[in-house]
Design a protein around this motif. Structure first.
Motif, PDB file in Angstrom:
ATOM      1  N   ASP A 264       0.834  -1.205   0.000  1.00 49.84           N
ATOM      2  CA  ASP A 264       0.000   0.000   0.000  1.00 49.84           C
ATOM      3  C   ASP A 264       0.868   1.255   0.000  1.00 49.84           C
ATOM      4  O   ASP A 264       2.095   1.192   0.090  1.00 49.84           O
ATOM      5  CB  ASP A 264      -0.979   0.000   1.178  1.00 49.84           C
ATOM      6  CG  ASP A 264      -0.283  -0.030   2.522  1.00 49.84           C
ATOM      7  OD1 ASP A 264       0.773   0.614   2.662  1.00 49.84           O
ATOM      8  OD2 ASP A 264      -0.793  -0.699   3.457  1.00 49.84           O
ATOM      9  N   SER A 265       0.210   2.401  -0.085  1.00 54.25           N
ATOM     10  CA  SER A 265       0.907   3.673  -0.248  1.00 54.25           C
ATOM     11  C   SER A 265       1.746   4.049   0.972  1.00 54.25           C
ATOM     12  O   SER A 265       2.871   4.523   0.842  1.00 54.25           O
ATOM     13  CB  SER A 265      -0.110   4.779  -0.549  1.00 54.25           C
ATOM     14  OG  SER A 265       0.535   5.985  -0.851  1.00 54.25           O
ATOM     15  N   ARG A 266       1.229   3.827   2.164  1.00 52.47           N
ATOM     16  CA  ARG A 266       1.979   4.177   3.375  1.00 52.47           C
ATOM     17  C   ARG A 266       3.185   3.280   3.552  1.00 52.47           C
ATOM     18  O   ARG A 266       4.254   3.727   4.004  1.00 52.47           O
ATOM     19  CB  ARG A 266       1.059   4.079   4.595  1.00 52.47           C
ATOM     20  CG  ARG A 266      -0.012   5.167   4.613  1.00 52.47           C
ATOM     21  CD  ARG A 266      -0.984   4.972   5.746  1.00 52.47           C
ATOM     22  NE  ARG A 266      -2.119   5.906   5.630  1.00 52.47           N
ATOM     23  CZ  ARG A 266      -3.222   5.812   6.344  1.00 52.47           C
ATOM     24  NH1 ARG A 266      -3.374   4.817   7.230  1.00 52.47           N
ATOM     25  NH2 ARG A 266      -4.194   6.693   6.192  1.00 52.47           N
ATOM     26  N   THR A 267       3.042   2.013   3.196  1.00 56.73           N
ATOM     27  CA  THR A 267       4.175   1.099   3.244  1.00 56.73           C
ATOM     28  C   THR A 267       5.243   1.527   2.248  1.00 56.73           C
ATOM     29  O   THR A 267       6.449   1.477   2.543  1.00 56.73           O
ATOM     30  CB  THR A 267       3.716  -0.342   2.934  1.00 56.73           C
ATOM     31  OG1 THR A 267       2.725  -0.737   3.874  1.00 56.73           O
ATOM     32  CG2 THR A 267       4.879  -1.314   3.001  1.00 56.73           C
ATOM     33  N   CYS A 268       4.811   1.955   1.073  1.00 54.75           N
ATOM     34  CA  CYS A 268       5.756   2.410   0.050  1.00 54.75           C
ATOM     35  C   CYS A 268       6.517   3.649   0.527  1.00 54.75           C
ATOM     36  O   CYS A 268       7.712   3.791   0.240  1.00 54.75           O
ATOM     37  CB  CYS A 268       5.007   2.698  -1.246  1.00 54.75           C
ATOM     38  SG  CYS A 268       6.086   2.907  -2.681  1.00 54.75           S
ATOM     39  N   TYR A 269       5.854   4.520   1.264  1.00 55.66           N
ATOM     40  CA  TYR A 269       6.548   5.699   1.800  1.00 55.66           C
ATOM     41  C   TYR A 269       7.700   5.293   2.703  1.00 55.66           C
ATOM     42  O   TYR A 269       8.778   5.891   2.660  1.00 55.66           O
ATOM     43  CB  TYR A 269       5.577   6.593   2.573  1.00 55.66           C
ATOM     44  CG  TYR A 269       6.305   7.613   3.416  1.00 55.66           C
ATOM     45  CD1 TYR A 269       6.891   8.732   2.832  1.00 55.66           C
ATOM     46  CD2 TYR A 269       6.487   7.429   4.793  1.00 55.66           C
ATOM     47  CE1 TYR A 269       7.606   9.646   3.590  1.00 55.66           C
ATOM     48  CE2 TYR A 269       7.198   8.336   5.552  1.00 55.66           C
ATOM     49  CZ  TYR A 269       7.761   9.443   4.946  1.00 55.66           C
ATOM     50  OH  TYR A 269       8.475  10.337   5.695  1.00 55.66           O
ATOM     51  N   ARG A 270       7.485   4.267   3.517  1.00 55.77           N
ATOM     52  CA  ARG A 270       8.539   3.789   4.416  1.00 55.77           C
ATOM     53  C   ARG A 270       9.761   3.346   3.618  1.00 55.77           C
ATOM     54  O   ARG A 270      10.900   3.532   4.046  1.00 55.77           O
ATOM     55  CB  ARG A 270       8.022   2.638   5.271  1.00 55.77           C
ATOM     56  CG  ARG A 270       7.056   3.076   6.367  1.00 55.77           C
ATOM     57  CD  ARG A 270       6.263   1.916   6.927  1.00 55.77           C
ATOM     58  NE  ARG A 270       7.120   0.787   7.269  1.00 55.77           N
ATOM     59  CZ  ARG A 270       6.708  -0.475   7.329  1.00 55.77           C
ATOM     60  NH1 ARG A 270       5.441  -0.769   7.027  1.00 55.77           N
ATOM     61  NH2 ARG A 270       7.532  -1.440   7.673  1.00 55.77           N
ATOM     62  N   ALA A 271       9.525   2.755   2.447  1.00 52.81           N
ATOM     63  CA  ALA A 271      10.634   2.328   1.597  1.00 52.81           C
ATOM     64  C   ALA A 271      11.398   3.513   1.018  1.00 52.81           C
ATOM     65  O   ALA A 271      12.620   3.463   0.862  1.00 52.81           O
ATOM     66  CB  ALA A 271      10.105   1.437   0.472  1.00 52.81           C
ATOM     67  N   LEU A 272      10.683   4.585   0.698  1.00 49.41           N
ATOM     68  CA  LEU A 272      11.273   5.739   0.007  1.00 49.41           C
ATOM     69  C   LEU A 272      11.791   6.823   0.949  1.00 49.41           C
ATOM     70  O   LEU A 272      12.491   7.739   0.506  1.00 49.41           O
ATOM     71  CB  LEU A 272      10.227   6.356  -0.926  1.00 49.41           C
ATOM     72  CG  LEU A 272       9.607   5.434  -1.980  1.00 49.41           C
ATOM     73  CD1 LEU A 272       8.515   6.178  -2.747  1.00 49.41           C
ATOM     74  CD2 LEU A 272      10.658   4.927  -2.945  1.00 49.41           C
ATOM     75  N   ALA A 273      11.454   6.731   2.221  1.00 51.62           N
ATOM     76  CA  ALA A 273      11.694   7.834   3.167  1.00 51.62           C
ATOM     77  C   ALA A 273      13.155   8.280   3.219  1.00 51.62           C
ATOM     78  O   ALA A 273      13.447   9.481   3.226  1.00 51.62           O
ATOM     79  CB  ALA A 273      11.210   7.425   4.562  1.00 51.62           C
ATOM     80  N   GLU A 274      14.096   7.335   3.250  1.00 59.39           N
ATOM     81  CA  GLU A 274      15.508   7.697   3.403  1.00 59.39           C
ATOM     82  C   GLU A 274      16.007   8.542   2.232  1.00 59.39           C
ATOM     83  O   GLU A 274      16.677   9.565   2.432  1.00 59.39           O
ATOM     84  CB  GLU A 274      16.351   6.424   3.528  1.00 59.39           C
ATOM     85  CG  GLU A 274      17.821   6.700   3.800  1.00 59.39           C
ATOM     86  CD  GLU A 274      18.638   5.432   3.970  1.00 59.39           C
ATOM     87  OE1 GLU A 274      19.875   5.525   3.983  1.00 59.39           O
ATOM     88  OE2 GLU A 274      18.032   4.345   4.071  1.00 59.39           O
ATOM     89  N   THR A 275      15.685   8.128   1.016  1.00 61.90           N
ATOM     90  CA  THR A 275      16.118   8.880  -0.166  1.00 61.90           C
ATOM     91  C   THR A 275      15.436  10.245  -0.224  1.00 61.90           C
ATOM     92  O   THR A 275      16.081  11.259  -0.540  1.00 61.90           O
ATOM     93  CB  THR A 275      15.799   8.088  -1.450  1.00 61.90           C
ATOM     94  OG1 THR A 275      16.398   6.794  -1.372  1.00 61.90           O
ATOM     95  CG2 THR A 275      16.321   8.815  -2.677  1.00 61.90           C
ATOM     96  N   ILE A 276      14.146  10.283   0.085  1.00 62.45           N
ATOM     97  CA  ILE A 276      13.401  11.544   0.071  1.00 62.45           C
ATOM     98  C   ILE A 276      13.979  12.513   1.102  1.00 62.45           C
ATOM     99  O   ILE A 276      14.161  13.707   0.823  1.00 62.45           O
ATOM    100  CB  ILE A 276      11.906  11.291   0.334  1.00 62.45           C
ATOM    101  CG1 ILE A 276      11.291  10.535  -0.848  1.00 62.45           C
ATOM    102  CG2 ILE A 276      11.161  12.604   0.579  1.00 62.45           C
ATOM    103  CD1 ILE A 276       9.905  10.005  -0.585  1.00 62.45           C
ATOM    104  N   ASP A 277      14.289  11.999   2.284  1.00 66.81           N
ATOM    105  CA  ASP A 277      14.864  12.845   3.339  1.00 66.81           C
ATOM    106  C   ASP A 277      16.198  13.451   2.893  1.00 66.81           C
ATOM    107  O   ASP A 277      16.498  14.616   3.203  1.00 66.81           O
ATOM    108  CB  ASP A 277      15.071  12.029   4.617  1.00 66.81           C
ATOM    109  CG  ASP A 277      13.761  11.701   5.321  1.00 66.81           C
ATOM    110  OD1 ASP A 277      12.742  12.346   5.005  1.00 66.81           O
ATOM    111  OD2 ASP A 277      13.757  10.803   6.186  1.00 66.81           O
TER     112      ASP A 277
END
Length: 350
Positions: A264-277
């Motif tokens: 789901d979308s919130r799970t995907c955010y957890r995957a992307l968080a480090e690069t986005i930060d």
């Protein structure tokens, strides 16, 4: 006295198109990690293809380039390899890059005739070394260009996004491509402050691959990861409205059999968080190094986002929350850099 008639040395279709079609051809190239876009002066964008080349290893010959080669990623037999010659915004495989450029130039109609050739503007990330810049120039010359000019991507992106950088006012651009993220503050036709990161859309895909492997013991490919990013990816913790969900198919690392899981979308955010930060931190760093007078302009104008990576849902909101500044997305983010080369072409070779 004898006069040389160059037009008589050319075939009839070329003569009918006129000298400008062959001798005066001027092109702008966005040589990206994920895709290559070509702009022809007077025509606009004529080509938009993935930066992928398929090569037969036994004969070392080109099998396919662009979209056709991209469809072969992860699906080729042993004697054929589909590769991305550009990595992190720079040339990783010089010979393959030359083959790819030659193919795209010919497809755009720019062939070498006698001692004539197209004049080319190529965009490069703002953080490249002199050696990397020279490699891009040399690849373009070897592919058939007569004259080559390199332009930094944030400069071209600002022009392509329609920003007026000619005056003494500050403009800020965040260009998120496939391999690099370029952040710059521009004024008076130049870059005042900049930062280039060797991360972009490809790093987001890699983060999804690692996350799915770690959380679900499922191995997926680059194309599947990109599909997840586009369908349910988000740059904000709350994810997309309704918390969109996607079914993901891959190979189970335990049993070795095909398996389907749901992301789901919130799970995907957890995957992307480090690069986005990391990207958000770089934006804040550039703002901290910006002269105060230009900072005041940016406070009024806001930040312009360009590049394919900026299309990730909520990325503009994430940067706006972190900086407190208004953030807007360009009308055509993917084409901004190559459209900027079109603006640069005007008068650059004259």
């Amino acid at each position: 006295m004898y006069f040389f008639r160059a037009d008589l040395c050319l075939d009839k279709p070329v003569r009918e198109r006129g000298f400008s079609a062959v001798f005066g051809m001027e092109l702008g190239i966005d040589l990206g990690t994920a895709s290559v876009l070509v702009y022809v002066k007077g025509k606009g964008i004529v080509l938009r293809e993935p930066s992928v080349v398929a090569i037969d290893k036994t004969t070392n010959k080109r099998i396919a380039v662009g979209e056709e080669a991209r469809s072969m990623l992860g699906r080729t037999p042993g004697n054929i390899v589909a590769v991305r010659p550009m990595r992190d915004g720079v040339i990783a495989d010089y010979r393959t890059t030359e083959l790819m450029l030659r193919y795209f130039l010919e497809k755009a109609g720019a062939k070498r005739w006698l001692f004539f050739g197209p004049k080319v503007v190529v965009c490069i990330p703002s953080g490249v070394t002199e050696v990397e810049e020279r490699a891009v120039k040399q690849a373009a010359y070897q592919a058939g260009a007569k004259r080559v000019k390199v332009v930094e991507e944030p400069y071209a992106a600002a022009l392509g996004a329609g920003l007026d950088i000619s005056g003494p006012t500050g403009n800020m651009v965040v260009d998120i491509g496939g391999g690099t993220t370029d952040i710059a503050v521009l004024s008076l036709q130049g870059i005042v402050t900049k930062r280039s990161l060797r991360m972009g859309g490809d790093k987001l895909d890699e983060a999804i691959i690692r996350f799915v492997r770690r959380e679900h013991n499922l191995l997926i490919g680059e194309r599947t990861a990109e599909e997840i990013k586009m369908e349910v990816g988000a740059a904000i913790p709350e994810g997309r409205p309704g918390n969109d969900r996607i079914e993901v198919r891959g190979r189970n690392l335990v049993s070795g059999l095909p398996k389907t899981v749901s992301v789901d979308s919130r799970t995907c955010y957890r995957a992307l968080a480090e690069t986005i930060d990391a990207i958000v931190a770089a934006v804040k760093e550039v703002l901290e190094r910006t002269p105060p007078e230009l900072s005041a302009d940016i406070l009024n104008k806001g930040i312009m986002m360009t590049g394919g990576g900026s299309l990730l849902y909520g990325f503009d909101m994430r940067i706006a929350r972190a900086t407190g500044l208004p953030v807007s997305l360009a009308e055509d983010p993917i084409s901004c850099v190559v459209l900027g080369t079109g603006r640069v072409l005007e008068g650059i070779f004259h």
